[in-house]
Design an enzyme around this catalytic site. Structure first.
Site, short mmCIF file in Angstrom:
data_model
loop_
_atom_site.label_atom_id
_atom_site.label_comp_id
_atom_site.label_asym_id
_atom_site.label_seq_id
_atom_site.Cartn_x
_atom_site.Cartn_y
_atom_site.Cartn_z
N PHE A 142 42.64 39.35 41.71
CA PHE A 142 43.78 38.25 41.78
C PHE A 142 43.26 37.12 42.66
CE2 PHE A 142 45.50 42.64 43.03
CZ PHE A 142 45.52 43.26 41.45
N HIS A 143 42.03 36.66 41.97
CA HIS A 143 41.69 35.41 42.58
C HIS A 143 41.62 34.14 41.40
CE1 HIS A 143 39.33 37.65 45.76
NE2 HIS A 143 40.71 37.75 45.91
N PRO A 144 42.60 34.16 40.61
CA PRO A 144 42.39 33.07 39.41
C PRO A 144 42.53 31.57 40.09
CG PRO A 144 44.75 33.73 39.84
CD PRO A 144 44.11 34.94 40.53
#
Length: 546
Positions: free
Chosen positions: A474-476
């Site tokens: 979850f590091h976009p």
């Protein structure tokens, strides 16, 4: 139409910082728009409460990617905060600033002012670090950073010993002069045991300011323009359509998914895409939504001879005990993240910086699957996991609106494992996990490898398992990338949208390249530095406390 000096769209990790800093002097009238609700909720303020908010549509956009061809056609969950504090209100709280080389790389890509020597003062300004003020950390800033060496689960120390047995060095500070080494993660919690989101750190002290208006439940639907100048924002709130005007600037802080989405809905982006979606093009900017990057993660799960958090967070009576401990003292497992140990590994000595991030969690569980399992619950047996995440994936994806409907989720295509480089990095990481499992410390701890299982051994078998089980951490970022060329980037090094005036993007979407570790701390830093750029251009330079 209400009038303000600045309108900030999105009260997330960066947006809360921007709104607080711009309103700090009292000189400017600031409107902050947030599509979600207030963050004054028990499970948001409780650090480990992200297990409850992980699939809560009231505070989470709960996005899904398109079917990923290199992950066996699986869709991949992409939670994003829809609440004051944004993803800093629902994340796992690991505070990781990235390596010095990450930011020197940004500068080398044509972004002066974004090298390590430039961003370190912003990090020091925002920090209230438990290690105190020094060359690498700040004290007295808005955001508290906690160390957990004395409170982490006992198995974390065994993990660190096992890592040392493989030759990896121990470090007491994973955000020090170098990030290389293995140790205890630092996390964003307050000194009193609550989650330290950017809402709590920046907005809560600012809410009494007469010049700051915070609107929740306010979904931005379109940017308003006069010729090439952005003059305001249209938004929906409680069934009403409202317009607000910005005399100075509109600042997008919606994050890597929502910022490019709003630009495209407003006619700013790739012309063909806009027309296909039924949006009249206003300003051609091909890179809006492009350059999407994310960290992919892969874990091995083990049955343990010793008790783990499974025995603390699983059985009802045990949960009641730790719940009571947290309510009475604000301590115990509920005051921590489950990502307690890890670090950064250089897999080849000739590399200039670490290329693999390692995680240890004294917990094992089956992830919630919408429509199948509503909740993430610990396994019934004592279990733990080790995980790897390559720091610098070379695969690139994109964000694209599907229609002119602002309530429709955009298309999200990260394009994971699209390069041989990325596949090779994941395989290298899998071998590192197997090496850890063979150490003396872990051999004495492990009863059984539950996933993938020791029968999965060859390179081909491990790659197949990676494609079957790898997931996003979850590091976009990168979808409104910063750079000097309007053909390849969305914003210039001062975060102004190329070819337009009165409009900036200040959030993780401006990263030209993903940072080495967890991206929340760099997003907050971008908020600090971006606000400083806005104030400089307005003739009021913020002071950086060293």
């Amino acid at each position: 139409m209400s009038e303000y000096d600045y309108i900030v769209v999105g009260a997330g990790s960066a947006g809360c910082v921007v709104a607080a800093r711009l309103s700090e002097s009292g000189r400017y009238k600031v409107l902050l728009l947030e599509a979600g609700p207030s963050d004054r909720r028990f499970w948001i303020q409780t650090p480990i409460g992200y297990g409850k908010t992980f699939h809560d549509p009231e505070v989470n956009w709960m996005y899904q990617t398109e079917a990923e061809p290199n992950l066996n056609g699986r869709t991949v969950y992409q939670p994003r905060g829809k609440v004051l504090g944004g993803s800093s209100s629902i994340n796992a709280m690991v505070y990781s600033r990235g390596s010095a080389g990450d930011f020197d790389g940004w500068e080398a890509m044509g972004n002066p002012g974004w090298g390590w020597r430039d961003v370190l003062p912003a990090y020091r300004r925002l920090e209230d670090h438990a290690l105190g003020a020094g060359p690498w950390h700040g004290a007295g800033g808005p955001l508290h950073v906690s160390t957990i060496a004395s409170t982490a689960h006992p198995l974390t120390a065994i993990f660190i010993k096992a890592a040392q047995e493989t030759g990896l060095p121990f470090t007491g500070d994973l955000n020090g002069e170098s990030i290389e080494g293995i140790g205890y993660y630092q996390i964003n919690t307050t000194t009193t045991g609550y989650r330290a989101s950017t809402s709590r750190a920046y907005l809560w002290p600012a809410k009494g300011r007469e010049n700051l208006r915070i609107e929740t439940g306010a979904l931005a639907t379109k940017l308003l323009f006069e010729d090439r100048r952005c003059i305001g924002v249209a938004y929906r709130q409680k069934g009403r359509s409202i317009e607000a005007r910005a005399g100075r600037e509109v600042i997008l802080s919606g994050g890597a998914i929502n910022s490019p989405q709003l630009l495209q809905l407003s006619g700013v982006g790739p012309v063909d895409l806009l027309r296909e979606a039924g949006v009249e093009p206003r300003h051609e900017l091909p890179a809006v939504g492009a350059n999407l990057q994310d960290h992919l993660c892969y874990d091995h799960v083990y049955r343990s001879r010793l008790p783990t958090l499974n025995q603390v967070l699983g059985p009802l009576m045990a949960r009641l005990r730790v719940g009571l401990q947290y309510v009475v003292r604000s301590t115990g497992p509920l005051a921590l993240s489950v990502n307690q140990g890890g670090g950064f590994i250089r897999t080849k000595p000739e590399l200039p910086a670490p290329d693999i991030q390692l995680y240890f969690s004294p917990l094992s569980y089956e992830r919630a699957v919408p429509g199948v399992r509503a909740l993430t619950r610990p396994d019934l047996f004592p279990g733990f996991s080790t995980s790897i995440s390559p720091c610098h994936p070379t695969s690139r994806g994109h964000i694209a609106i599907r229609s002119a409907d602002p309530t429709a989720a955009p298309l999200i295509r990260p394009n994971y494992l699209a390069t041989e480089h990325d596949v090779a990095d994941m395989l290298t990481g899998a071998r590192i996990l197997r090496g850890l499992a063979k150490t003396h410390s872990f051999r004495n701890l492990i009863v059984e490898e539950k996933k993938p299982g020791i029968a999965v051994e060859s390179d081909e078998e491990l790659i197949a398992d990676i494609r079957a089980r790898a997931y996003s951490v979850f590091h976009p970022c990168g979808s409104c990338a910063m750079g000097p060329d309007a053909g390849q980037a969305v914003v210039d090094p001062r975060l102004r949208v190329h070819g337009l005036t009165g409009l900036r993007v200040i959030d993780a979407s401006i990263f030209p390249a993903i940072t080495s570790g967890n991206t929340n701390a760099p997003a907050i830093m971008v908020g600090e530095k971006g606000a400083d750029l806005v104030l400089e251009d307005a003739g009021q330079s913020a002071e950086i406390a060293l």
